[in-house]
Write a protein that holds these residues in place. Structure first.
Motif, PDB file in Angstrom:
ATOM      1  N   ASN A  80      10.613  -2.319  35.382  1.00 48.97           N
ATOM      2  CA  ASN A  80      10.852  -3.205  34.249  1.00 48.97           C
ATOM      3  C   ASN A  80      10.920  -4.673  34.693  1.00 48.97           C
ATOM      4  O   ASN A  80      11.017  -5.575  33.868  1.00 48.97           O
ATOM      5  CB  ASN A  80      12.161  -2.781  33.556  1.00 48.97           C
ATOM      6  N   HIS A  96      13.630 -11.395  26.933  1.00 51.48           N
ATOM      7  CA  HIS A  96      13.227 -10.404  27.915  1.00 51.48           C
ATOM      8  C   HIS A  96      12.160  -9.456  27.343  1.00 51.48           C
ATOM      9  O   HIS A  96      11.128  -9.187  27.965  1.00 51.48           O
ATOM     10  CB  HIS A  96      14.508  -9.617  28.247  1.00 51.48           C
ATOM     11  N   GLU A  97      12.418  -8.976  26.137  1.00 50.61           N
ATOM     12  CA  GLU A  97      11.524  -7.987  25.491  1.00 50.61           C
ATOM     13  C   GLU A  97      10.203  -8.602  25.068  1.00 50.61           C
ATOM     14  O   GLU A  97       9.323  -7.902  24.580  1.00 50.61           O
ATOM     15  CB  GLU A  97      12.156  -7.362  24.235  1.00 50.61           C
ATOM     16  N   GLU A  98      10.083  -9.908  25.196  1.00 54.27           N
ATOM     17  CA  GLU A  98       8.832 -10.565  24.793  1.00 54.27           C
ATOM     18  C   GLU A  98       7.909 -10.810  25.990  1.00 54.27           C
ATOM     19  O   GLU A  98       6.901 -11.495  25.866  1.00 54.27           O
ATOM     20  CB  GLU A  98       9.154 -11.894  24.098  1.00 54.27           C
ATOM     21  N   ALA A 253       7.962  -9.029  20.538  1.00 51.92           N
ATOM     22  CA  ALA A 253       8.510  -7.849  21.210  1.00 51.92           C
ATOM     23  C   ALA A 253       7.793  -6.553  20.809  1.00 51.92           C
ATOM     24  O   ALA A 253       7.621  -5.656  21.634  1.00 51.92           O
ATOM     25  CB  ALA A 253      10.005  -7.737  20.915  1.00 51.92           C
ATOM     26  N   ASP A 257       5.935  -4.165  23.414  1.00 46.67           N
ATOM     27  CA  ASP A 257       6.241  -2.732  23.501  1.00 46.67           C
ATOM     28  C   ASP A 257       4.929  -1.915  23.506  1.00 46.67           C
ATOM     29  O   ASP A 257       4.786  -0.954  24.268  1.00 46.67           O
ATOM     30  CB  ASP A 257       7.129  -2.350  22.309  1.00 46.67           C
ATOM     31  N   ASN A 260       3.215  -2.301  26.857  1.00 45.78           N
ATOM     32  CA  ASN A 260       3.958  -1.571  27.889  1.00 45.78           C
ATOM     33  C   ASN A 260       3.675  -0.074  27.861  1.00 45.78           C
ATOM     34  O   ASN A 260       3.839   0.613  28.860  1.00 45.78           O
ATOM     35  CB  ASN A 260       5.457  -1.835  27.757  1.00 45.78           C
TER      36      ASN A 260
END
Ligand SMILES: Cc1ncc(COP(=O)(O)O)c(C=O)c1O
Length: 375
Positions: A80, A96-98, A253, A257, A260
């Motif tokens: 991660n 962070h999630e972006e 995000a 996702d 990812n």
């Protein structure tokens, strides 16, 4: 049986998707070892100005981080990339999630096509744009829609007009490689407002760190307003880490996702993560590298003007120069131990691309070019 196995593998290749078999492989810059072998030259007499790397390499602090991490590579990396993402989030004021980390920013470009393109979909990009856009598009069986360049650069209004209901991605390189052309942020922003929300814009800013401060792209701050925007950046250029392969994308995000999901779990190795983290902290080194690049560009352009050799004004760490019979000049440069890049595959058979090197490398290139052109 040997012959049977070979027949089987031949038919496996024959049965591979036609769009994969039709891909024209990416041709990288000629390796120094290869030129030394082929022309009987000493390796240390050769200079390579062919792949847009930072001629200084990474900063001493980064080298230290690499040595420290290389001592402990038993375990898998953090899949991660927590620490690196934290630092990037703070630097670019995103969450962070972006952030999606890539094995080079090339990986981010690939992930976007993997996540978004089906066979038959369209991806729009400019004539003379970075070679990976057509490659990644074709690998998904999608069709590349090439929009004619304007003064060697992207024609954004024409690119917006090229979007159809089948378009899923538009690639914009800013600055572009190999032309070095650059589009002011106001024009990129205006373009984004014209793109339908269901079409993703991949804004490739691999060379942004080389721009003057006032020209740097504020695109990370556009993500909230444009959930269809992917901004890609790299540590390969101004940070001097091309060999370690680390880059990143910033995006909504939900889009992160999605990317990812098709990303290899450990796509960025632990040494690369530590090096990128240390590089990000050493802002002074990157600024010095950008300043050295600007000085090198102006040295090259002044000398080319004096030699009456045409070039496209560049915002990157390379220069596209007009030499006429490019393949013959390239060859003459090779014989003098100078490796530059042919760009006929970009539809530019009369140009060569030279990477800005250290001052002595730039001088050596200019001497070799003068001789190759018979001036
Ligand atoms: C415009 C552009 N984008 C992306 C890349 C990919 O670089 P990397 O995968 O090393 O981050 C390059 C490399 O030359 C480039 O020129």
């Amino acid at each position: 049986m040997k012959s049977g196995a070979s027949a089987e593998s031949t038919s496996a290749v024959a049965l591979a998707p036609e769009y994969v078999r039709g891909i024209a492989p990416y041709v990288p810059g000629k390796p120094i070892e290869e030129l030394a072998r082929e022309y009987g030259l000493a390796e240390d007499s050769i200079i390579k100005l062919a792949s847009n790397e930072n001629p200084r390499g990474p900063s001493p602090k980064v080298r230290q981080a690499i040595a420290a991490t290389a001592a402990d590579i038993t375990r898998y990396p953090d899949g991660n990339g927590f620490a690196l993402k934290e630092a990037l989030a703070a630097r670019y004021r995103v969450r962070h999630e972006e952030i999606v980390l890539g094995n080079g920013s090339n990986d981010v470009l690939e992930l976007a096509t993997q996540a978004l393109l089906r066979p038959g979909d369209h991806a729009v990009y400019a004539q003379h744009a970075f070679a990976v856009y057509p490659l990644a598009t074709q690998a998904r069986g999608a069709a590349g829609i090439v929009v004619p360049a304007k003064h060697f650069g992207h024609d954004l209004p024409a690119m917006a007009s090229a979007i159809t209901p089948r378009t899923r991605i538009v690639f914009v390189a800013n600055p572009n490689n190999p032309t070095g052309t650059w589009i002011p942020s106001s024009e990129v922003k205006a373009f984004l407002t014209r793109v339908p929300r269901e079409v993703v814009v991949v804004l490739d800013e691999a060379y942004d760190d080389y721009l003057e401060r006032a020209q740097r792209s504020p695109s990370a701050s556009w993500i909230a307003e444009h959930p269809n925007l992917i901004v890609s950046r790299t540590f390969s250029k101004a940070f001097g880490l091309a060999g370690l392969r680390v880059g990143f994308g910033m995006m909504d995000a939900r889009l992160a996702d999605l990317l990812n999901r098709v990303r290899q779990p450990f796509n960025v190795n632990s040494v690369a993560q530590a090096a990128a983290l240390a590089g990000l902290a050493d802002t002074e080194y990157v600024a010095e590298s950008a300043a050295l690049n600007r000085a090198g560009l102006s040295m090259l352009t002044r000398a080319l003007e004096a030699m009456r050799v045409g070039f496209v004004p560049s915002h990157g760490n390379f220069l596209l120069i007009h030499v006429g019979a490019a393949a013959a000049i390239y060859e003459k440069l090779l014989r003098q131990g100078v490796i530059v890049r042919l760009v006929a595959n970009y539809g530019l058979p009369e140009h060569l691309r030279v990477t800005v090197g250290l001052p002595e490398e730039n001088a050596r290139f200019l001497e070799a070019l003068k001789s190759a052109l018979g001036r």
